[in-house]
Design an enzyme around this catalytic site. Structure first.
Site, PDB file in Angstrom:
ATOM      1  N   GLY A  25       0.829  -1.206   0.000  1.00  0.00           N
ATOM      2  CA  GLY A  25       0.000   0.000   0.000  1.00  0.00           C
ATOM      3  C   GLY A  25       0.858   1.248   0.000  1.00  0.00           C
ATOM      4  N   GLY A  30       0.908   4.621   3.615  1.00  0.00           N
ATOM      5  CA  GLY A  30       2.062   4.135   2.859  1.00  0.00           C
ATOM      6  C   GLY A  30       3.069   5.219   2.531  1.00  0.00           C
ATOM      7  N   SER A  96      -1.717  -5.900  -7.889  1.00  0.00           N
ATOM      8  CA  SER A  96      -2.454  -6.350  -6.716  1.00  0.00           C
ATOM      9  C   SER A  96      -1.614  -7.361  -5.953  1.00  0.00           C
ATOM     10  CB  SER A  96      -3.773  -6.997  -7.135  1.00  0.00           C
ATOM     11  OG  SER A  96      -4.338  -7.710  -6.049  1.00  0.00           O
ATOM     12  N   ARG A 123      -6.208  -7.681   3.255  1.00  0.00           N
ATOM     13  CA  ARG A 123      -5.600  -7.882   4.576  1.00  0.00           C
ATOM     14  C   ARG A 123      -5.608  -9.360   4.966  1.00  0.00           C
ATOM     15  NH1 ARG A 123      -4.866  -3.555   7.732  1.00  0.00           N
ATOM     16  NH2 ARG A 123      -5.331  -1.562   6.741  1.00  0.00           N
ATOM     17  N   CYS A 174     -36.683  -5.385   0.890  1.00  0.00           N
ATOM     18  CA  CYS A 174     -37.994  -4.718   0.919  1.00  0.00           C
ATOM     19  C   CYS A 174     -37.895  -3.337   1.563  1.00  0.00           C
ATOM     20  CB  CYS A 174     -39.023  -5.581   1.634  1.00  0.00           C
ATOM     21  SG  CYS A 174     -38.489  -6.208   3.230  1.00  0.00           S
TER      22      CYS A 174
END
Length: 651
Positions: A25, A30, A96, A123, A174
């Protein structure tokens, strides 16, 4: 005599210059962390981030400038940090962390892994990879003024998943479709409407009136007659929302009258819904246009995003955003789809307008664009100083680990206000691994309650193994003495099984399944408990899961109010009899397009101020977790980029 290099012992300084560390990150935390690492003396750093730089990052992610917008966060962070220390050896990956290339062997290259992530899926994955590689992991997270840092080491401390995270608060379909009672219900509806009109249609995100509402036991014949009458206007037939919208050429006025007039009139035919709550008031474009005041379109004082538009102002915003989104679709060509992004102005304008119009129809106070964005994107404004403090604490815990002093590591909470001892930072001793953890025990095993005649293999793969248990590419075999392969991670190998029910493969009460994720080096044994008594819209339950045992959250009203979206504008409850009475359905946590992550909620941080161990609320859901709060985020897509849409869900 101790020899020092700067402020560090020579042995430790030498260790820093040779050890390899991985930073996952390169966003809010980061950026601060990378700067701290090179200035402390770390020389061999690898950083990975899938995200690109957005203008909204620039107010606190100081390694980025306006000229960097649209570029890789990891790459630009590397280039900027090298200006602090040109001799550092930094490798950047625009990718990633869940990519299979970053396997257990990749993690074994490092002495230490530091997380600066923004979602639970990533994580969980890094937690498992570090356990498999037996590498220490430092977790961190921030949410506004709150923050948290903890250390995870296989066999010595709790892992990230030792304390199961409470399931996110959900809203029955609903309630969203028929009887919204809070602004958040209208915002969820508007986001789903965006997908139904412009994005990927999802049957679980239906926005039209729900005729199967259990509370609406109305007379079908009488209702049908009224419905037909209401549908004559505009010659509307009840077909797919997107199909109908295309047939009108995405005409904003026709869309408006269907969504805010005809559908509302249809809802009014469900008489029983309105016996104990205020009935909605349909809107008609022509009538509103005829009675519109010119002043309503002129901007008021103050920041534009913080102004609350009137009804006609929302109508104009709705028309303009639909026209813009229609143009974007046309430019992409036939069959194109748009993806919801809270930082895309037309998409945000559309949700703001649609949500506010629905709020007005259901007698709620309307919200500013800023408020809608905060709820729609689950954002707590990120604070640069919080990120800086947490990044500093990560490095301090890292120095303890590299000094061989793991026993002195702590979980540290950063609180909004000092505790009774006038401390903002509160350390807690690290807990040992949980004997009930289905990740870090020697032989992970769980019992899942489901209906084998209704649960499909695809649901087992996506909803249970991937979403619930955090697997990336599961392989499943039935322990039936034959080793029958139910799910294969090899593409196309077991695709024909997806639409079949578990019972079609002889799976019944007491069956055992072995699920393997070879990327994570993780095996989970699943005991199947067949039941036909699950609540409506609940596909499965994990026996003994945290939400079933979690105590109620603290009742400190001041703390609770500071982190909820609850609306006090309308007194009537939602359709669902199971809906909570309190106005705290959704907790807003920071995901703000980057790697700031949901740290403890206000109440959990307050609990930590005493310095004692108490039960804390989960930052993501507001539910009390079994121990202290965890740095987690919503269930998310398998990527370590922005996952800001997953806290709000439908039953």
């Amino acid at each position: 005599m101790v020899q020092l290099v700067g402020s560090l012992r020579k042995e430790l300084a030498d260790s820093l210059s040779t050890c390899r560390v991985l930073v996952v990150g390169a966003g809010g935390i980061g950026c601060e962390l990378l700067k701290n690492l090179v200035l402390t003396g770390f020389k061999n750093i690898e950083v990975i981030d899938l995200d690109t730089i957005d203008v909204s990052n620039l107010n606190r992610q100081f390694l980025f400038q306006k000229k960097h917008v649209g570029k890789s966060k990891a790459q630009v962070a590397k280039e900027s940090v090298l200006q602090f220390c040109p001799s550092a050896n930094i490798t950047a990956y625009h990718d990633s962390i869940m990519n299979p290339d970053y396997n257990v062997e990749f993690f074994r290259n490092f002495m230490l892994v530091m997380n600066a992530l923004d979602n639970r899926a990533a994580r969980n994955h890094v937690n498992r990879m570090c356990l498999a590689a037996d590498i220490p992991l430092i977790e961190s997270g921030t949410a506004g003024y709150l923050g948290q840092v903890t250390v995870i080491k296989k066999g010595l401390t709790e892992c990230y998943e030792c304390q199961p995270k409470p399931t996110q608060k959900t809203f029955p379909g609903c309630t969203i479709r028929n009887t919204p009672s809070e602004p958040i219900h209208c915002i969820v509806w508007a986001k789903y409407l965006f997908n139904q009109l412009f994005g990927e249609e999802d049957a679980d995100q239906e926005v039209s009136p729900d005729t199967a509402d259990p509370e609406a036991a109305w007379n079908p014949e009488e209702t049908a007659a009224r419905a037909i009458a209401s549908e004559k206007d505009g010659d509307i037939k009840r077909v797919s929302t997107k199909e109908w919208a295309r047939s009108t050429g995405y005409d904003p006025v026709k869309l408006f009258n269907k969504l805010f007039k005809d559908d509302i009139m249809y809802l009014l035919t469900m008489d029983k819904l309105w016996k104990k709550r205020k009935a909605p008031l349909p809107l008609d474009w022509q009538q509103l246009e005829n009675h519109a005041c010119p002043q309503e379109e002129s901007p008021g004082s103050g920041l534009k995003d913080q102004q609350v538009l009137g009804v006609w102002g929302c109508c104009q915003l709705f028309r303009h955003s639909v026209e813009t989104l229609r143009s974007q679709l046309e430019q992409k060509g036939d069959g194109a789809e748009l993806v919801w992004d809270k930082d895309d102005p037309p998409a945000m304008d559309f949700v703001t307008a649609a949500a506010n119009l629905r709020m007005h129809i259901f007698s709620m106070n309307m919200k500013s664009r800023f408020d809608v964005k905060s709820m729609a994107g689950n954002i707590i404004p990120a604070i640069a100083t919080t990120n800086a403090v947490i990044a500093g604490l990560i490095v301090l815990e890292g120095l303890k680990i590299l000094s061989g002093e793991l026993e002195s590591c702590r979980t540290i909470f950063l609180n909004k206000r000092p505790n009774l001892r006038k401390k903002l930072l509160v350390p807690c001793v690290l807990d040992p691994p949980s004997a009930n953890c289905y990740v870090c025990v020697s032989k992970p095993e769980v019992t899942v309650k489901l209906n084998v005649h209704k649960t499909m293999v695809l649901s087992l793969q996506d909803r249970i193994l991937k979403e619930k248990f955090g697997m990336v590419a599961p392989d499943v075999q039935i322990e039936d003495g034959k080793g029958t392969i139910l799910i294969s991670s090899e593409e196309g190998e077991t695709e024909a099984n997806n639409s079949k029910f578990l019972s079609d493969f002889g799976i019944r009460n007491g069956s055992r399944l072995q699920a393997d994720d070879f990327l994570q080096d993780y095996t989970l044994l699943i005991n199947v408990l067949h039941t036909e008594e699950l609540e409506k819209d609940v596909e499965f339950e994990v026996v003994g899961d945290a939400p079933d045992k979690a105590p109620p959250p603290p009742t400190n009203q001041e703390e609770a109010n500071s982190i909820t979206n609850g609306n006090k504008d309308s007194a009537q409850p939602s359709t669902s009899s199971k809906a909570p009475a309190e106005a705290d359905d959704v907790m807003i946590v920071d995901s703000d397009e980057e790697e700031e992550e949901g740290a403890p909620s206000s109440s959990s941080a307050a609990a930590a101020t005493s310095g004692t161990k108490r039960k804390h609320q989960d930052a993501e859901t507001g539910e009390a977790s079994a121990k202290r709060p965890r740095t987690n985020q919503s269930s998310a897509a398998a990527a370590d980029d922005d996952d800001d849409d997953d806290i709000i869900a439908l039953d």
